[in-house]
Design a protein around this motif. Structure first.
Motif, mmCIF file in Angstrom:
data_model
loop_
_atom_site.group_PDB
_atom_site.id
_atom_site.type_symbol
_atom_site.label_atom_id
_atom_site.label_comp_id
_atom_site.label_asym_id
_atom_site.label_seq_id
_atom_site.Cartn_x
_atom_site.Cartn_y
_atom_site.Cartn_z
ATOM 1 N N GLY A 1 0.780 -1.228 0.000
ATOM 2 C CA GLY A 1 0.000 0.000 0.000
ATOM 3 C C GLY A 1 0.815 1.283 0.000
ATOM 4 N N SER B 1 -8.099 1.068 -5.351
ATOM 5 C CA SER B 1 -8.349 1.296 -3.921
ATOM 6 C C SER B 1 -9.835 1.449 -3.638
ATOM 7 N N ALA C 1 -6.242 -0.643 0.815
ATOM 8 C CA ALA C 1 -6.909 0.476 0.144
ATOM 9 C C ALA C 1 -6.846 1.734 0.998
ATOM 10 N N ARG D 1 -4.806 5.354 0.014
ATOM 11 C CA ARG D 1 -5.450 6.666 -0.027
ATOM 12 C C ARG D 1 -4.836 7.623 0.985
#
Length: 328
Positions: A112, A135, A201, A205
């Motif tokens: 990630g 994501s 995800a 972000r």
């Protein structure tokens, strides 16, 4: 810092007390475990004898105070089903759950953070847009459906990984884990990856958002003006400053992952605490359910405290603001 830690410890004890109160009465309202544990054909005498043996014949407040008194001595009750101390029963399953949660967290961060950095540094590129679209899928797709699809594709159709179980374990430096064997790694691959998707995800972000907010800062421009390599600017100046929200979320997500592995452990037949919780709820095994939730609450409280301490290490302003609030 000492006053801060003492205050947090006091808040933690109060939180545990309120949690135990709410959970004990909530579990009591679910139903009577005697209806599940004894033969429906049993007469009233056998019914009353079983109620007395389990301490269920007393008023609910008396049951709670007895529970609280024993809990302060480290005894949260015995399982109605297994006739074993509830905490001991849970701790036997805890290593498997912890192993699964840690592995999923490592996968989420290792994949990630680099993807989030790329998406933040090149937001308009095809790769950056694709990463952000992926994501969104990680947030949107139902977890149980994703896990079942993974089993159908990678275990049933392709035969790359086993469909369930923990696999072979080995002991290294006093730690028994499936991560120390090839068979164990093949068994944990699917459940850990499936469990990591939502957290991955979230990390993507968070990382992208942090990069986009940090790049226009004056200290980044100054670092580039000094002639520092772009890799050093990113790794030292950008990454260090976006670690605080990531550390916070990872701490909370770790607690959540340990607490809510129920679906993953059930789907993949993983012998952890989540699977034990489902079995205990089915049999109305109150001591195990209460002990599980109290253990999870304690973990959440401990993780939050550690996150606050890591905050103070990563950002001195946290220590200064805390000191300032205490002096007022």
């Amino acid at each position: 810092m000492t006053v801060f830690v003492i205050r947090r410890l006091f808040q933690s004890i109060l939180t545990l007390f309120v949690t135990s109160l709410l959970i004990f009465f909530a579990v009591f309202a679910i139903g009577n475990p005697i209806d599940v544990l004894i033969d429906p054909a049993a007469d009233q005498i056998e019914f009353e004898r079983a109620m007395k043996a389990l301490g269920l014949d007393q008023p609910i407040w008396d049951q709670y105070f007895i529970f609280l008194k024993n809990a302060l001595q480290g005894d949260v009750g015995r399982s109605f089903v297994f006739n074993t101390p509830a905490l001991e029963l849970i701790l036997q399953r805890f290593p498997a759950t912890l192993e699964l949660a840690l592995t999923s967290l490592v996968i989420a961060n290792v994949i990630g953070i680099p993807l989030g950095l790329y998406a933040g540094l090149k937001p308009e590129s095809v790769g950056g847009r694709s990463i952000m679209a992926g994501s969104i899928l990680g947030f949107s797709l139902p977890g149980f459906w994703v896990k079942l699809t993974m089993i159908m594709l990678f275990a049933v159709e392709l035969g790359w990984f086993p469909a369930g179980g923990r696999g072979e374990t080995a002991t290294f430096l006093g730690i028994t884990s499936s991560l120390f064997t090839v068979d164990g790694l093949s068994h944990i691959a699917l459940p850990a990856t499936g469990l990591s998707l939502f957290t991955m995800a979230l990390v993507i972000r968070l990382t992208r958002s942090g990069v986009r907010e940090t790049l226009p800062m004056d200290y980044i421009k100054f670092a580039r003006a000094k002639g520092l390599r772009e890799s050093r600017v990113i790794s030292v100046h950008v990454l260090k400053n976006i670690l605080i929200p990531i550390v916070t979320v990872m701490g909370l997500e770790f607690g959540g992952t340990v607490a809510f592995t129920v679906i993953t452990e059930t789907i993949f037949s993983w012998p952890g605490m989540g699977k034990l919780l489902i079995e205990s709820i089915n049999f109305l095994d109150r001591p195990v359910v209460v002990a599980y939730i109290l253990l999870v609450a304690t973990m959440f409280i401990g993780i939050n405290l550690m996150v606050d301490l890591v905050y103070a290490v990563l950002d001195p302003r946290v220590r200064l603001s805390d000191t300032g609030s205490e002096s007022k």
